[in-house]
Design a protein around this motif. Structure first.
Motif, PDB file in Angstrom:
ATOM      1  N   ASP A 227       1.469   7.661   1.301  1.00 21.57           N
ATOM      2  CA  ASP A 227       2.354   6.607   0.762  1.00 21.57           C
ATOM      3  C   ASP A 227       1.531   5.498   0.121  1.00 21.57           C
ATOM      4  O   ASP A 227       1.850   5.020  -0.971  1.00 21.57           O
ATOM      5  N   CYS A 228       0.481   5.093   0.828  1.00 25.82           N
ATOM      6  CA  CYS A 228      -0.397   4.031   0.293  1.00 25.82           C
ATOM      7  C   CYS A 228      -1.008   4.452  -1.031  1.00 25.82           C
ATOM      8  O   CYS A 228      -1.119   3.636  -1.956  1.00 25.82           O
ATOM      9  N   ILE A 229      -1.441   5.705  -1.100  1.00 26.76           N
ATOM     10  CA  ILE A 229      -2.090   6.179  -2.334  1.00 26.76           C
ATOM     11  C   ILE A 229      -1.145   5.976  -3.511  1.00 26.76           C
ATOM     12  O   ILE A 229      -1.520   5.444  -4.561  1.00 26.76           O
ATOM     13  N   ASN A 230       0.113   6.382  -3.331  1.00 27.28           N
ATOM     14  CA  ASN A 230       1.083   6.229  -4.419  1.00 27.28           C
ATOM     15  C   ASN A 230       1.342   4.752  -4.737  1.00 27.28           C
ATOM     16  O   ASN A 230       1.470   4.365  -5.899  1.00 27.28           O
ATOM     17  N   ARG A 231       1.420   3.930  -3.680  1.00 29.30           N
ATOM     18  CA  ARG A 231       1.700   2.504  -3.913  1.00 29.30           C
ATOM     19  C   ARG A 231       0.540   1.838  -4.646  1.00 29.30           C
ATOM     20  O   ARG A 231       0.750   1.006  -5.534  1.00 29.30           O
ATOM     21  N   ILE A 232      -0.688   2.186  -4.278  1.00 31.45           N
ATOM     22  CA  ILE A 232      -1.851   1.595  -4.966  1.00 31.45           C
ATOM     23  C   ILE A 232      -1.844   2.027  -6.434  1.00 31.45           C
ATOM     24  O   ILE A 232      -2.014   1.230  -7.349  1.00 31.45           O
ATOM     25  N   ALA A 233      -1.596   3.324  -6.634  1.00 31.51           N
ATOM     26  CA  ALA A 233      -1.680   3.872  -7.987  1.00 31.51           C
ATOM     27  C   ALA A 233      -0.558   3.349  -8.881  1.00 31.51           C
ATOM     28  O   ALA A 233      -0.767   3.094 -10.066  1.00 31.51           O
ATOM     29  N   ARG A 234       0.648   3.169  -8.301  1.00 34.25           N
ATOM     30  CA  ARG A 234       1.798   2.745  -9.130  1.00 34.25           C
ATOM     31  C   ARG A 234       2.004   1.243  -9.071  1.00 34.25           C
ATOM     32  O   ARG A 234       1.917   0.551 -10.090  1.00 34.25           O
ATOM     33  N   ASP A 235       2.238   0.695  -7.860  1.00 32.90           N
ATOM     34  CA  ASP A 235       2.607  -0.727  -7.745  1.00 32.90           C
ATOM     35  C   ASP A 235       1.419  -1.634  -8.066  1.00 32.90           C
ATOM     36  O   ASP A 235       1.590  -2.698  -8.661  1.00 32.90           O
ATOM     37  N   LEU A 236       0.227  -1.235  -7.640  1.00 30.60           N
ATOM     38  CA  LEU A 236      -0.937  -2.087  -7.920  1.00 30.60           C
ATOM     39  C   LEU A 236      -1.623  -1.677  -9.227  1.00 30.60           C
ATOM     40  O   LEU A 236      -2.641  -2.238  -9.612  1.00 30.60           O
ATOM     41  N   ASP A 237      -1.056  -0.645  -9.862  1.00 30.39           N
ATOM     42  CA  ASP A 237      -1.511  -0.243 -11.194  1.00 30.39           C
ATOM     43  C   ASP A 237      -2.991   0.166 -11.226  1.00 30.39           C
ATOM     44  O   ASP A 237      -3.703  -0.128 -12.175  1.00 30.39           O
ATOM     45  N   LEU A 238      -3.431   0.811 -10.167  1.00 31.41           N
ATOM     46  CA  LEU A 238      -4.829   1.246 -10.110  1.00 31.41           C
ATOM     47  C   LEU A 238      -4.840   2.769  -9.933  1.00 31.41           C
ATOM     48  O   LEU A 238      -4.611   3.272  -8.829  1.00 31.41           O
ATOM     49  N   PRO A 239      -5.088   3.503 -11.014  1.00 35.70           N
ATOM     50  CA  PRO A 239      -5.093   4.963 -10.876  1.00 35.70           C
ATOM     51  C   PRO A 239      -6.130   5.408  -9.845  1.00 35.70           C
ATOM     52  O   PRO A 239      -7.138   4.722  -9.654  1.00 35.70           O
ATOM     53  N   ILE A 240      -5.871   6.533  -9.217  1.00 38.28           N
ATOM     54  CA  ILE A 240      -6.764   6.997  -8.149  1.00 38.28           C
ATOM     55  C   ILE A 240      -7.292   8.385  -8.495  1.00 38.28           C
ATOM     56  O   ILE A 240      -6.529   9.269  -8.901  1.00 38.28           O
ATOM     57  N   ILE A 241      -8.595   8.556  -8.315  1.00 38.42           N
ATOM     58  CA  ILE A 241      -9.195   9.890  -8.431  1.00 38.42           C
ATOM     59  C   ILE A 241      -9.480  10.370  -7.013  1.00 38.42           C
ATOM     60  O   ILE A 241     -10.107   9.650  -6.218  1.00 38.42           O
ATOM     61  N   GLU A 320     -24.342  -6.527   5.532  1.00 41.39           N
ATOM     62  CA  GLU A 320     -25.122  -6.828   4.317  1.00 41.39           C
ATOM     63  C   GLU A 320     -24.522  -6.213   3.060  1.00 41.39           C
ATOM     64  O   GLU A 320     -24.744  -6.704   1.972  1.00 41.39           O
ATOM     65  N   GLY A 321     -23.830  -5.106   3.231  1.00 44.22           N
ATOM     66  CA  GLY A 321     -23.361  -4.350   2.071  1.00 44.22           C
ATOM     67  C   GLY A 321     -21.955  -4.714   1.640  1.00 44.22           C
ATOM     68  O   GLY A 321     -21.457  -5.815   1.909  1.00 44.22           O
ATOM     69  N   THR A 322     -21.288  -3.761   1.010  1.00 42.60           N
ATOM     70  CA  THR A 322     -20.008  -4.020   0.346  1.00 42.60           C
ATOM     71  C   THR A 322     -18.825  -3.456   1.124  1.00 42.60           C
ATOM     72  O   THR A 322     -17.723  -3.364   0.605  1.00 42.60           O
ATOM     73  N   ASN A 323     -19.064  -3.061   2.375  1.00 39.26           N
ATOM     74  CA  ASN A 323     -18.064  -2.298   3.120  1.00 39.26           C
ATOM     75  C   ASN A 323     -17.112  -3.195   3.907  1.00 39.26           C
ATOM     76  O   ASN A 323     -17.519  -4.193   4.489  1.00 39.26           O
ATOM     77  N   THR A 324     -15.827  -2.806   3.949  1.00 38.35           N
ATOM     78  CA  THR A 324     -14.829  -3.473   4.792  1.00 38.35           C
ATOM     79  C   THR A 324     -14.107  -2.399   5.599  1.00 38.35           C
ATOM     80  O   THR A 324     -13.652  -1.403   5.035  1.00 38.35           O
ATOM     81  N   LEU A 325     -14.005  -2.607   6.912  1.00 39.36           N
ATOM     82  CA  LEU A 325     -13.299  -1.634   7.764  1.00 39.36           C
ATOM     83  C   LEU A 325     -11.836  -2.035   7.866  1.00 39.36           C
ATOM     84  O   LEU A 325     -11.536  -3.172   8.213  1.00 39.36           O
ATOM     85  N   VAL A 326     -10.922  -1.094   7.603  1.00 43.34           N
ATOM     86  CA  VAL A 326      -9.502  -1.468   7.652  1.00 43.34           C
ATOM     87  C   VAL A 326      -8.654  -0.578   8.551  1.00 43.34           C
ATOM     88  O   VAL A 326      -7.479  -0.885   8.766  1.00 43.34           O
ATOM     89  N   GLY A 327      -9.200   0.514   9.061  1.00 44.24           N
ATOM     90  CA  GLY A 327      -8.361   1.420   9.864  1.00 44.24           C
ATOM     91  C   GLY A 327      -7.478   2.271   8.974  1.00 44.24           C
ATOM     92  O   GLY A 327      -7.707   2.384   7.762  1.00 44.24           O
ATOM     93  N   ASN A 328      -6.419   2.857   9.564  1.00 49.37           N
ATOM     94  CA  ASN A 328      -5.604   3.777   8.762  1.00 49.37           C
ATOM     95  C   ASN A 328      -4.116   3.402   8.710  1.00 49.37           C
ATOM     96  O   ASN A 328      -3.278   4.222   8.338  1.00 49.37           O
ATOM     97  N   GLN A 329      -3.795   2.145   9.054  1.00 51.40           N
ATOM     98  CA  GLN A 329      -2.386   1.735   8.992  1.00 51.40           C
ATOM     99  C   GLN A 329      -2.039   1.232   7.587  1.00 51.40           C
ATOM    100  O   GLN A 329      -2.787   0.441   7.006  1.00 51.40           O
ATOM    101  N   PRO A 330      -0.883   1.658   7.046  1.00 53.19           N
ATOM    102  CA  PRO A 330      -0.556   1.339   5.653  1.00 53.19           C
ATOM    103  C   PRO A 330      -0.689  -0.135   5.286  1.00 53.19           C
ATOM    104  O   PRO A 330      -1.286  -0.470   4.258  1.00 53.19           O
ATOM    105  N   GLU A 331      -0.148  -1.044   6.124  1.00 55.57           N
ATOM    106  CA  GLU A 331      -0.173  -2.456   5.711  1.00 55.57           C
ATOM    107  C   GLU A 331      -1.603  -2.979   5.627  1.00 55.57           C
ATOM    108  O   GLU A 331      -1.942  -3.784   4.752  1.00 55.57           O
ATOM    109  N   ALA A 332      -2.458  -2.522   6.547  1.00 58.96           N
ATOM    110  CA  ALA A 332      -3.853  -2.964   6.520  1.00 58.96           C
ATOM    111  C   ALA A 332      -4.552  -2.442   5.260  1.00 58.96           C
ATOM    112  O   ALA A 332      -5.315  -3.164   4.614  1.00 58.96           O
ATOM    113  N   ILE A 333      -4.265  -1.205   4.916  1.00 57.39           N
ATOM    114  CA  ILE A 333      -4.899  -0.623   3.715  1.00 57.39           C
ATOM    115  C   ILE A 333      -4.425  -1.380   2.468  1.00 57.39           C
ATOM    116  O   ILE A 333      -5.231  -1.809   1.634  1.00 57.39           O
TER     117      ILE A 333
END
Ligand code: UD1
Length: 374
Positions: A227-241, A320-333
């Motif tokens: 569900d998140c994948i579709n929402r990111i790709a459509r609602d946030l307008d960021l295509p996903i590979i 130090e790097g660019t990583n953020t941990l978010v877990g696997n719950q839709p709202e957090a992602i």
């Protein structure tokens, strides 16, 4: 006598390539053993070709199975190899089933064990890799680490610090060595017959990889993520590979989720080669993943990484790097992606010794090492 170097699964291949090169340059005799844990052309052959890894001297051809079957079969088949070749030591990398299986057989036969990428801890024993890491380190004679936190973890587990050498990250050796050959994202999409025009927009695209059992084997969790994948790709307008791992493809089909991904916004591919994935990472606006290696590679490239896990065994990618941990719950992602898009890209710092020379440091330590002393 040679050092028997072991690979089995995809993330091992990037780690062994620079080690084999450094051993050849330092004239350290080595044999390459492939357990056959990964065997498909796109999980295996493509990596040997892309990374210039020599053809394995021995292939155990174990294939897939339950953890017990796979581990046991590797152990059964590696024992006669040790008898036949009488190696000076066995070198294992990472944390896959091939790593612990070969280390365990060698340790019990009195063959010294060298572990590359030692001491990483997620402290999550539900991860099969965490069990493999803890056990492999306990039976290793020589331990090479990628970040300083690893030594603290090993000391806490009673491992003699004299055996531990901080050398940096061999996976990043591979990244440096290959970066100029990385394949442009548009070429990869065209080669897959996909619409490369989709990623032309200034907003760019996100790269997604997913294969951890904790994310893909549970129907509710995987449904939330798709569900998140579709929402990111459509609602946030960021295509996903989305290059899909065989385990993930299997679960997506079993749960009837593959067809729910919007094919106009989510570009699905089979697992890709190293140079293709490197190109996709380098050009991405951000990366979503549950892989260990990709957390490190995005840090080395300065690309924002959103990790769909609650913990990481590679804490330096967060501190130090660019990583953020978010877990696997839709709202957090969704929250993390929205926030990442609102900010200028976080570029982070390059961790100490992630400089392309880790394998050379390993070879230098081994030149002066006598296993009998450990
Ligand atoms: C393994 C490693 C994991 C690593 C991952 C990278 C362990 C415990 N896990 O997980 O740490 O991050 O590799 O890919 O060692 N399959 C194929 N073709 C292949 C290989 C596997 O189709 O070439 C399918 C099979 O259905 C198999 C499933 O993938 O049952 C899982 O393979 P397996 O090697 O058991 O674990 P991975 O999930 O790949």
């Amino acid at each position: 006598r040679p050092i028997l170097c072991v690979v089995g699964a995809r993330p091992n291949f990037m780690k062994i390539a620079p080690i084999m090169r450094a051993f050849a340059a330092a004239e350290i005799p080595a044999l390459l053993l492939h357990t056959g844990q990964h065997y498909d052309a796109d999980m295996n052959d493509a990596f040997f070709r892309d990374l210039g890894i020599p053809h394995p001297d021995i292939n155990l051809e174990v294939g897939s199975g339950t953890h017990a079957q796979q581990t046991a079969e590797i152990m059964r088949r590696v024992e006669p190899v040790l008898d036949q070749h009488q190696p000076a030591a066995i070198l294992v990398v990472g944390d896959v089933n091939s790593t612990i299986a070969c280390a365990l057989v060698a340790a019990k036969k009195g063959v010294p064990v060298i572990h590359v990428e030692a001491g990483l801890r997620s402290r999550d024993r539900t991860m099969p890799e965490e069990i493999n890491r803890v056990l492999t380190d306990q039976i290793s004679d020589l331990l090479f680490t990628t970040e300083r936190s690893a030594l603290d973890n090993l000391k806490q587990e009673g491992i003699d610090p004299e055996r531990v050498h901080f050398v940096g990250n061999v996976m990043i050796d591979t990244l440096h060595y290959n970066l100029r050959q990385a394949i442009p994202a548009s070429d990869t999409l065209k080669a897959q017959g996909l619409d490369a025009g989709l990623i032309d927009s200034p907003a760019g695209y996100a790269l997604l990889t997913l294969h951890r059992p904790s994310n893909v084997d549970d129907r509710t969790v995987l449904t939330g993520i798709t569900d998140c994948i579709n929402r990111i790709a459509r609602d946030l307008d960021l295509p996903i590979i989305f290059p899909i791992h065989p385990r993930t493809r299997g679960r997506l089909m079993e749960f009837g989720l593959l067809d729910t991904l919007d094919p106009r916004r989510v570009l699905c591919t089979p697992p890709l080669g190293y140079l293709q994935l490197l190109g996709l990472m380098r050009e991405a606006r951000l990366v979503l993943t549950d892989s260990g290696g990709i957390q490190e590679e995005t840090t080395a490239l300065g690309i924002p990484c959103i990790t769909l896990r609650h913990n990481t065994e590679r804490p330096i990618t967060v501190t130090e790097g660019t990583n953020t941990l978010v877990g696997n719950q839709p709202e957090a992602i969704m929250g993390a992606v929205t926030q990442a898009l609102a900010q200028p890209a976080k570029s982070g710092r390059i961790p100490e010794y992630w400089d392309g020379k880790a394998a050379e440091r390993i070879a230098a330590v081994l030149k002066g090492w006598s296993p009998d002393r450990t």
